[in-house]
Design a protein around this motif. Structure first.
Motif, PDB file in Angstrom:
ATOM      1  N   ASN A   1     -74.192  28.860 -24.701  1.00 13.96           N
ATOM      2  CA  ASN A   1     -73.866  29.992 -23.835  1.00 13.96           C
ATOM      3  C   ASN A   1     -72.786  30.873 -24.468  1.00 13.96           C
ATOM      4  OD1 ASN A   1     -75.715  29.155 -21.919  1.00 13.96           O
ATOM      5  ND2 ASN A   1     -74.184  28.145 -20.629  1.00 13.96           N
ATOM      6  N   LEU A   2     -71.714  30.270 -24.953  1.00 14.94           N
ATOM      7  CA  LEU A   2     -70.659  31.051 -25.605  1.00 14.94           C
ATOM      8  C   LEU A   2     -71.175  31.710 -26.888  1.00 14.94           C
ATOM      9  CD1 LEU A   2     -67.354  28.985 -25.296  1.00 14.94           C
ATOM     10  CD2 LEU A   2     -68.133  30.909 -23.915  1.00 14.94           C
ATOM     11  N   ALA A   3     -72.095  31.044 -27.570  1.00  9.92           N
ATOM     12  CA  ALA A   3     -72.656  31.605 -28.806  1.00  9.92           C
ATOM     13  C   ALA A   3     -73.396  32.917 -28.533  1.00  9.92           C
ATOM     14  CB  ALA A   3     -73.580  30.595 -29.483  1.00  9.92           C
ATOM     15  N   GLN A   4     -73.925  33.079 -27.333  1.00  9.26           N
ATOM     16  CA  GLN A   4     -74.587  34.344 -26.977  1.00  9.26           C
ATOM     17  C   GLN A   4     -73.575  35.486 -26.906  1.00  9.26           C
ATOM     18  OE1 GLN A   4     -77.960  35.078 -26.730  1.00  9.26           O
ATOM     19  NE2 GLN A   4     -77.908  33.102 -27.781  1.00  9.26           N
ATOM     20  N   ALA A   5     -72.422  35.223 -26.343  1.00 12.14           N
ATOM     21  CA  ALA A   5     -71.371  36.246 -26.289  1.00 12.14           C
ATOM     22  C   ALA A   5     -70.898  36.595 -27.695  1.00 12.14           C
ATOM     23  CB  ALA A   5     -70.208  35.763 -25.428  1.00 12.14           C
ATOM     24  N   TYR A   6     -70.769  35.585 -28.529  1.00 14.98           N
ATOM     25  CA  TYR A   6     -70.383  35.791 -29.928  1.00 14.98           C
ATOM     26  C   TYR A   6     -71.429  36.652 -30.639  1.00 14.98           C
ATOM     27  CZ  TYR A   6     -69.388  34.398 -34.804  1.00 14.98           C
ATOM     28  OH  TYR A   6     -69.123  34.381 -36.146  1.00 14.98           O
TER      29      TYR A   6
END
Length: 157
Positions: free
Chosen positions: A16-21
């Protein structure tokens, strides 16, 4: 501040955080989301690549992906701090704890156009190594010319 290694129980948080990145760097690296609105996550957390999550007060605040290129030789592949948690040296403390826990030799690269990332890494590595690091321009097979920092931990007697 709590650092947790990514495993099957928390990999979804990392993804999920990788999508923001991916969204944050999409313009710089010219990468669009797919038809489902998802950015590719590369590298995957598997094989020689380990992921770490930073939690602050139980909330996921940052991620990093570290490749173990050979025994004692590491590369920071991805590093992202959620904008809400930026400043107050959260990212600096997070990565410094990872560097210290793993030891060895390190390589960190920033793609062309990511000037904020270059500034961040110069500051972190300069403070972490007391200025004892090498910075150069490097032709990366995937990213083209990148800014690269390298250093090795001193062996403690």
């Amino acid at each position: 501040m709590n650092i947790v290694k990514v495993d099957s129980s928390n990999k979804h948080v990392y993804m999920n955080l990788a999508q923001a990145y991916g969204a944050e760097f999409s313009k710089i690296i010219q990468e669009k989301p797919d038809s489902n609105g998802l950015f590719p996550v590369d590298p995957q957390i598997e094989g020689n690549v380990s992921g770490y999550l930073l939690y602050i007060d139980g909330v996921p605040a940052a991620l990093t992906a570290i490749a173990n290129k050979s025994p004692g030789q590491y590369e920071v592949c991805d590093f992202y701090v959620v904008p809400y948690f930026r400043k107050n040296k959260v990212g600096k403390r997070f990565i410094s704890d990872i560097l210290t826990s793993l030891g060895g030799s390190w390589e960190i690269k920033q793609v062309a156009g990511a000037d904020h990332a270059v500034k961040f890494w110069r500051d972190v590595i300069h403070d972490y190594t007391s200025g004892n690091f090498i910075e150069d321009k490097y032709e990366d097979e995937k990213w083209g010319v990148v800014t690269r920092q390298r250093f090795t931990h001193a062996i403690n007697a």
